[in-house]
Design a protein around this motif. Structure first.
Motif, short mmCIF file in Angstrom:
data_model
loop_
_atom_site.label_atom_id
_atom_site.label_comp_id
_atom_site.label_asym_id
_atom_site.label_seq_id
_atom_site.Cartn_x
_atom_site.Cartn_y
_atom_site.Cartn_z
N ARG A 67 1.10 -1.62 -0.38
CA ARG A 67 0.05 -0.05 0.35
C ARG A 67 0.87 1.60 0.13
O ARG A 67 0.54 2.20 -0.42
N PHE A 68 1.51 1.05 0.06
CA PHE A 68 3.04 2.01 0.64
C PHE A 68 4.08 1.77 -0.02
O PHE A 68 4.48 0.75 -0.19
N THR A 69 4.90 3.72 -0.86
CA THR A 69 5.84 3.04 -1.86
C THR A 69 6.50 3.92 -1.28
O THR A 69 6.06 5.41 -1.57
N ILE A 70 7.82 4.14 -0.56
CA ILE A 70 9.38 5.08 -0.43
C ILE A 70 9.84 4.68 -1.54
O ILE A 70 10.64 4.30 -2.50
N SER A 71 9.86 6.34 -1.63
CA SER A 71 11.25 6.74 -3.27
C SER A 71 11.74 8.13 -2.76
O SER A 71 11.45 8.36 -2.24
N ARG A 72 12.77 8.29 -3.57
CA ARG A 72 13.42 9.47 -3.27
C ARG A 72 14.27 9.93 -4.66
O ARG A 72 14.33 8.97 -5.70
N ASP A 73 14.02 11.32 -4.62
CA ASP A 73 14.80 12.38 -5.51
C ASP A 73 15.80 12.84 -5.02
O ASP A 73 16.37 14.14 -4.61
N ASN A 74 16.99 12.36 -5.20
CA ASN A 74 18.50 12.74 -4.88
C ASN A 74 18.86 14.77 -5.04
O ASN A 74 19.81 14.71 -4.42
N ASP A 75 18.84 15.01 -6.80
CA ASP A 75 18.89 15.71 -7.07
C ASP A 75 17.64 17.06 -6.58
O ASP A 75 18.26 18.12 -6.18
N LYS A 76 16.95 16.67 -5.54
CA LYS A 76 15.80 17.24 -4.93
C LYS A 76 16.37 17.68 -3.49
O LYS A 76 15.72 18.43 -2.62
N ASN A 77 17.01 16.41 -2.70
CA ASN A 77 17.29 16.03 -1.82
C ASN A 77 15.33 15.90 -1.02
O ASN A 77 15.38 16.22 -0.40
N THR A 78 14.95 15.50 -1.89
CA THR A 78 13.72 14.44 -1.22
C THR A 78 13.44 13.28 -1.46
O THR A 78 13.84 13.12 -2.21
N VAL A 79 12.51 13.56 -0.02
CA VAL A 79 12.40 11.88 0.04
C VAL A 79 11.38 11.59 0.24
O VAL A 79 10.11 12.05 1.10
N TYR A 80 10.12 10.69 -0.27
CA TYR A 80 9.06 10.33 -0.52
C TYR A 80 8.03 9.28 -0.01
O TYR A 80 8.65 8.44 0.21
N LEU A 81 6.54 9.69 0.18
CA LEU A 81 5.93 8.19 0.92
C LEU A 81 4.21 7.96 -0.12
O LEU A 81 3.89 8.86 0.57
N GLN A 82 4.33 7.30 -0.53
CA GLN A 82 3.36 7.70 -1.89
C GLN A 82 1.74 6.25 -0.35
O GLN A 82 2.82 5.35 -0.23
N MET A 83 1.05 6.79 0.09
CA MET A 83 0.20 6.50 0.86
C MET A 83 -1.15 5.96 0.28
O MET A 83 -1.50 6.74 -0.04
N ASN A 84 -1.53 4.75 -0.44
CA ASN A 84 -2.36 3.99 -1.31
C ASN A 84 -3.73 3.46 -0.07
O ASN A 84 -3.25 2.95 0.40
N ASP A 85 -4.87 3.89 -0.56
CA ASP A 85 -5.79 2.75 0.49
C ASP A 85 -5.67 3.52 1.75
O ASP A 85 -6.18 1.81 2.79
N LEU A 86 -6.07 4.00 1.99
CA LEU A 86 -5.40 4.36 3.61
C LEU A 86 -6.81 4.03 3.97
O LEU A 86 -7.94 3.97 3.71
N ILE A 87 -6.70 3.70 5.22
CA ILE A 87 -8.13 3.25 6.52
C ILE A 87 -7.51 4.44 7.52
O ILE A 87 -6.30 4.77 7.74
N PRO A 88 -8.60 4.23 8.01
CA PRO A 88 -8.37 4.58 9.94
C PRO A 88 -7.58 4.43 10.60
O PRO A 88 -6.71 5.54 11.44
N GLU A 89 -6.96 3.37 10.47
CA GLU A 89 -6.05 2.66 11.24
C GLU A 89 -4.47 3.63 11.05
O GLU A 89 -3.70 4.10 11.17
N ASP A 90 -4.33 4.12 9.94
CA ASP A 90 -3.20 4.58 9.30
C ASP A 90 -3.20 6.33 9.79
O ASP A 90 -2.03 6.70 9.80
#
Length: 124
Positions: A67-90
């Motif tokens: 459900r979650f995907t971590i990624s990074r863009d080193n040129d932008k010094n940025t790390v992402y967390l894509q979260m799909n199908d979110l539920i209240p427990e998140d």
């Protein structure tokens, strides 16, 4: 020193998606490991995902794998967390973490740098 600033949190409904961002500044030269954790009300901080700087190898907690995907863009010094199908427990405060030792770890104590957190609330 590395400073981390998260953004992208908010109030969403069950089944929605969000993408969190974590921008690093300061002494960010060289590869560094990064991770996302979260802390729900009344609970401890739990590991979600990590990514290495040298090869972008990723690791996930079983609870969010698929459900979650971590990624990074080193040129932008940025790390992402894509979260799909979110539920209240998140629902939790989500934290970005980083360390200059480029390894993957699920242990919060092994990350020297932390952001201030961003709130994610999922309504049913």
């Amino acid at each position: 020193q590395v400073q981390l600033v998260e953004s992208g949190g908010g109030l969403v409904r069950t089944g929605d998606s969000l993408r969190l961002s974590c921008v690093a500044s300061g002494s960010t030269t060289g590869a560094y490991a990064a991770a996302w954790f979260r802390q729900a009300p009344g609970k401890g901080r739990s590991f979600l995902a990590s990514i290495r700087g040298s090869d972008s190898r990723t690791y996930y907690a079983t609870s969010v794998q698929g459900r979650f995907t971590i990624s990074r863009d080193n040129d932008k010094n940025t790390v992402y967390l894509q979260m799909n199908d979110l539920i209240p427990e998140d629902t939790a405060v989500y934290y970005c973490a980083a360390d200059s030792f480029d390894r993957s770890s699920y242990a919060a104590a092994e990350y020297a740098y932390w952001g201030q957190g961003t709130q994610v609330t999922v309504s049913s």
